[in-house]
Write an enzyme that holds these catalytic residues in place. Structure first.
Site, PDB file in Angstrom:
ATOM      1  N   ASP A 112      32.604  48.751  54.592  1.00 51.67           N
ATOM      2  CA  ASP A 112      31.751  48.798  55.773  1.00 51.67           C
ATOM      3  C   ASP A 112      30.455  49.526  55.431  1.00 51.67           C
ATOM      4  OD1 ASP A 112      30.945  48.451  58.367  1.00 51.67           O
ATOM      5  OD2 ASP A 112      31.983  50.228  59.113  1.00 51.67           O
ATOM      6  N   HIS A 119      20.875  52.710  64.185  1.00 54.31           N
ATOM      7  CA  HIS A 119      22.231  53.252  64.294  1.00 54.31           C
ATOM      8  C   HIS A 119      22.374  54.520  63.454  1.00 54.31           C
ATOM      9  CE1 HIS A 119      26.565  53.571  64.573  1.00 54.31           C
ATOM     10  NE2 HIS A 119      26.651  53.582  63.260  1.00 54.31           N
ATOM     11  N   GLU A 185      32.309  49.333  67.411  1.00 58.01           N
ATOM     12  CA  GLU A 185      31.099  49.133  66.620  1.00 58.01           C
ATOM     13  C   GLU A 185      30.924  47.641  66.438  1.00 58.01           C
ATOM     14  OE1 GLU A 185      30.439  53.171  64.078  1.00 58.01           O
ATOM     15  OE2 GLU A 185      31.549  51.596  63.062  1.00 58.01           O
ATOM     16  N   GLU A 187      29.467  44.569  64.705  1.00 53.40           N
ATOM     17  CA  GLU A 187      28.950  44.356  63.354  1.00 53.40           C
ATOM     18  C   GLU A 187      29.062  42.881  62.973  1.00 53.40           C
ATOM     19  OE1 GLU A 187      30.411  47.082  60.434  1.00 53.40           O
ATOM     20  OE2 GLU A 187      30.861  48.652  61.895  1.00 53.40           O
ATOM     21  N   ASP A 219      34.471  47.264  64.531  1.00 55.29           N
ATOM     22  CA  ASP A 219      35.033  48.369  63.752  1.00 55.29           C
ATOM     23  C   ASP A 219      35.375  49.506  64.718  1.00 55.29           C
ATOM     24  OD1 ASP A 219      35.684  50.193  61.759  1.00 55.29           O
ATOM     25  OD2 ASP A 219      33.599  50.716  61.352  1.00 55.29           O
ATOM     26  N   ARG A 223      35.903  58.627  67.583  1.00 53.04           N
ATOM     27  CA  ARG A 223      34.806  59.535  67.246  1.00 53.04           C
ATOM     28  C   ARG A 223      35.246  60.983  67.093  1.00 53.04           C
ATOM     29  NH1 ARG A 223      31.499  55.998  65.074  1.00 53.04           N
ATOM     30  NH2 ARG A 223      30.843  54.389  66.545  1.00 53.04           N
ATOM     31  N   GLN A 226      37.002  61.154  63.707  1.00 50.15           N
ATOM     32  CA  GLN A 226      35.954  60.976  62.689  1.00 50.15           C
ATOM     33  C   GLN A 226      35.110  62.237  62.505  1.00 50.15           C
ATOM     34  OE1 GLN A 226      33.230  57.823  63.730  1.00 50.15           O
ATOM     35  NE2 GLN A 226      31.870  58.209  61.997  1.00 50.15           N
ATOM     36  N   LYS A 239      38.725  55.431  61.478  1.00 47.51           N
ATOM     37  CA  LYS A 239      38.340  54.023  61.490  1.00 47.51           C
ATOM     38  C   LYS A 239      39.388  53.099  60.883  1.00 47.51           C
ATOM     39  CE  LYS A 239      33.416  54.973  61.387  1.00 47.51           C
ATOM     40  NZ  LYS A 239      32.830  53.983  62.313  1.00 47.51           N
ATOM     41  N   THR A 243      40.526  47.101  62.595  1.00 49.06           N
ATOM     42  CA  THR A 243      39.205  46.473  62.563  1.00 49.06           C
ATOM     43  C   THR A 243      39.421  45.024  62.950  1.00 49.06           C
ATOM     44  OG1 THR A 243      38.584  47.901  60.718  1.00 49.06           O
ATOM     45  CG2 THR A 243      37.178  45.995  61.127  1.00 49.06           C
ATOM     46  N   GLU A 344      26.386  55.690  70.880  1.00 48.16           N
ATOM     47  CA  GLU A 344      24.931  55.671  71.076  1.00 48.16           C
ATOM     48  C   GLU A 344      24.553  55.349  72.523  1.00 48.16           C
ATOM     49  OE1 GLU A 344      23.039  53.434  67.537  1.00 48.16           O
ATOM     50  OE2 GLU A 344      25.164  52.939  67.592  1.00 48.16           O
TER      51      GLU A 344
HETATM   52  O1  LIG Z   1      26.917  59.127  60.031  1.00 49.56           O
HETATM   53  C1  LIG Z   1      28.145  59.272  60.083  1.00 49.56           C
HETATM   54  O2  LIG Z   1      28.676  60.336  59.828  1.00 49.56           O
HETATM   55  C2  LIG Z   1      29.020  58.156  60.465  1.00 49.56           C
HETATM   56  C3  LIG Z   1      28.607  56.971  60.804  1.00 49.56           C
HETATM   57  C4  LIG Z   1      29.479  55.880  61.261  1.00 49.56           C
HETATM   58  O3  LIG Z   1      30.407  55.996  62.053  1.00 49.56           O
HETATM   59  C5  LIG Z   1      29.046  54.594  60.816  1.00 49.56           C
HETATM   60  C6  LIG Z   1      29.951  53.556  60.231  1.00 49.56           C
HETATM   61  O4  LIG Z   1      31.142  53.287  60.414  1.00 49.56           O
HETATM   62  C7  LIG Z   1      29.131  52.542  59.566  1.00 49.56           C
HETATM   63  C8  LIG Z   1      28.461  51.689  60.570  1.00 49.56           C
HETATM   64  O5  LIG Z   1      29.170  51.029  61.312  1.00 49.56           O
HETATM   65  O6  LIG Z   1      27.228  51.638  60.598  1.00 49.56           O
HETATM   66 CA    CA Z   2      31.350  50.657  61.156  1.00 49.20          CA
HETATM   67 MG    MG Z   3      37.925  50.018  61.238  1.00 51.86          MG
END
Ligand SMILES: O=C(O)/C=C/C(=O)CC(=O)CC(=O)O
Ligand code: CA
Ligand code: MG
Length: 397
Positions: A112, A119, A185, A187, A219, A223, A226, A239, A243, A344
């Site tokens: 990914d 973003h 997400e 994508e 995806d 959060r 993460q 994540k 997916t 976002e």
């Molecule tokens: O910047 C970060 O710490 C994390 C970013 C994401 O969650 C982004 C990711 O999965 C990639 C994306 O979908 O753009």
């Molecule tokens: Ca992603």
């Molecule tokens: Mg995923």
């Protein structure tokens, strides 16, 4: 637009200029490869007879390479547009309603990327307030992480809310439990057909020789999990639980009219990542939450293009396998209503959005359904539908 004799096909987004591939089965019969035309599936095993179409995935067909892909596409288009082809095709048309759609391909590796400037800037600002939103590498290479191919699921699969460690606001110690910040997400995913040998790199100019087509990707992202786990190695369990991908793989060749110059890049990338052709794709996505459109992310606004992603991914000699999936990263545009994640859209949960039934959301609740669709311009006024990727959130187990 190329007209098809199949009733309703021309105006459906699945006309003769699209012809996406999928895997279907009919009651009591083994799965086969088919092409969608309007509200029908053309059974390729029956219509063309080649062994790779008597298969439970697109992988055997994708492995044959771009010359076979193009020849097959031309044959199928001929059958579905010319009266002479009709005699062979018509007995092999199956109404979509009589089919069960299967996951279209067997996923080899899943990567990914993180290719949207908006973003990456938004997430940087939300996750790392006070820091520069973009790390110094961001404009020099398309940043990515390896995902979990075994949990890539077909559109329609329910998503069980994941559990994990998170640090509650203000707390000093983490707790374990169901995620309270479950997100999406939106994508675009690129499906690799032709493998490479270990040690070889794929140059930007060989993109179309290796990439078979595109799918829509959601995806799903927890959060809270993460945010606690990602430092310093990146996303992992936040994540990897699921997916989702759409069920029709749109061949790269169907997107010819959607190709556009990629967004201007400053500084210019190093020579091995420099673009040699226009592989930006003017595709408009729509994200629906319980039926209501909450965002329209524009894929044409992506900073890094798919040919550059592939060149980067193989620049160290990592081999490609048939069925590799690499996703673009969340597609977000410059406008607020173009953001491809709730993180976002609600700015980290601080600005709830209101749905049609008057309820509000920051992140997803059990029972919520998220559907991502997308459309691209086809030849001579045609519309190419990328189908949909949908999923409903179920309570944590
Ligand atoms: O910047 C970060 O710490 C994390 C970013 C994401 O969650 C982004 C990711 O999965 C990639 C994306 O979908 O753009
Ligand atoms: Ca992603
Ligand atoms: Mg995923």
């Amino acid at each position: 637009m190329t007209n098809s004799w199949v009733p309703g096909a021309d105006a459906s987004g699945f006309g003769a200029d699209n012809l996406p591939y999928g895997v279907f089965s009919r009651a009591g019969a083994p799965p086969r490869v088919g092409v969608r035309i309007g509200d029908y599936v053309l059974d390729l095993a029956g219509a063309l007879g080649d062994s790779e179409f008597f298969a439970a995935s697109l992988n055997p067909f994708m492995a044959r390479g771009s010359t076979v892909w193009l020849a097959t596409r031309a044959k199928v288009a001929g059958m579905l547009t010319a009266e002479q082809g009709r005699a062979v095709a018509e007995p092999n048309l199956v109404p979509l309603g009589e089919t069960v759609l299967r996951p279209p391909f067997e996923v080899a590796d899943y990567v990914d990327f993180y290719c949207s400037l908006e973003h990456a800037s938004n997430v940087g600002a939300i996750f790392r307030p006070g820091d520069e939103p973009l790390k110094p590498n961001w404009r020099h290479l398309p940043v990515a992480y390896h995902g979990r191919s075994g949990t890539v699921v077909a559109s329609g699969t329910d998503i069980v809310r994941p559990s994990g460690q998170r640090l509650p606001p203000g707390a000093k110690e983490p707790v374990f439990g169901p995620s309270t910040r479950l997100d999406i997400e939106a994508e675009l995913g690129f499906v690799v057909g032709t493998r490479t040998a270990l040690g070889r790199s794929v140059s930007v100019s060989d993109f179309a020789e290796h990439v078979f087509g595109v799918v829509l990707v959601n995806d799903w992202s927890a959060r809270d999990i993460q945010a606690w786990e990602y430092a310093p190695l990146g996303p992992f369990l936040g994540k990897s639980f699921a997916t989702s991908v759409s069920q029709w793989v749109v061949p790269l060749d169907a997107l010819g009219a959607a190709r556009c110059a990629g967004r201007e890049q400053d500084p210019a990338p190093l020579p091995h990542l420099r673009r040699l052709a226009d592989w930006g794709l003017d595709i408009t996505m729509e994200v629906r939450l319980n039926g209501q459109v909450v965002s329209r992310p524009p894929f044409g606004a992506m900073y890094w293009t798919a040919d550059q992603m592939l060149a980067h991914l193989t620049s160290n000699g990592a081999a490609l396998r048939t069925g590799d999936l690499y996703a673009s990263g969340t597609v977000s545009g410059p406008r607020k209503d173009q953001r491809g994640s709730l993180l976002e859209l609600t700015w980290g949960g601080s600005e709830p959005i209101t749905l049609g039934d008057g309820s509000t959301r920051t992140f997803l609740e059990d029972g919520d359904t998220v559907t991502v669709t997308a459309r691209a311009a086809g030849m001579a006024g045609a519309t190419i539908s990328l189908g949909e990727v949908t999923g409903t959130v179920r309570a944590a187990l």
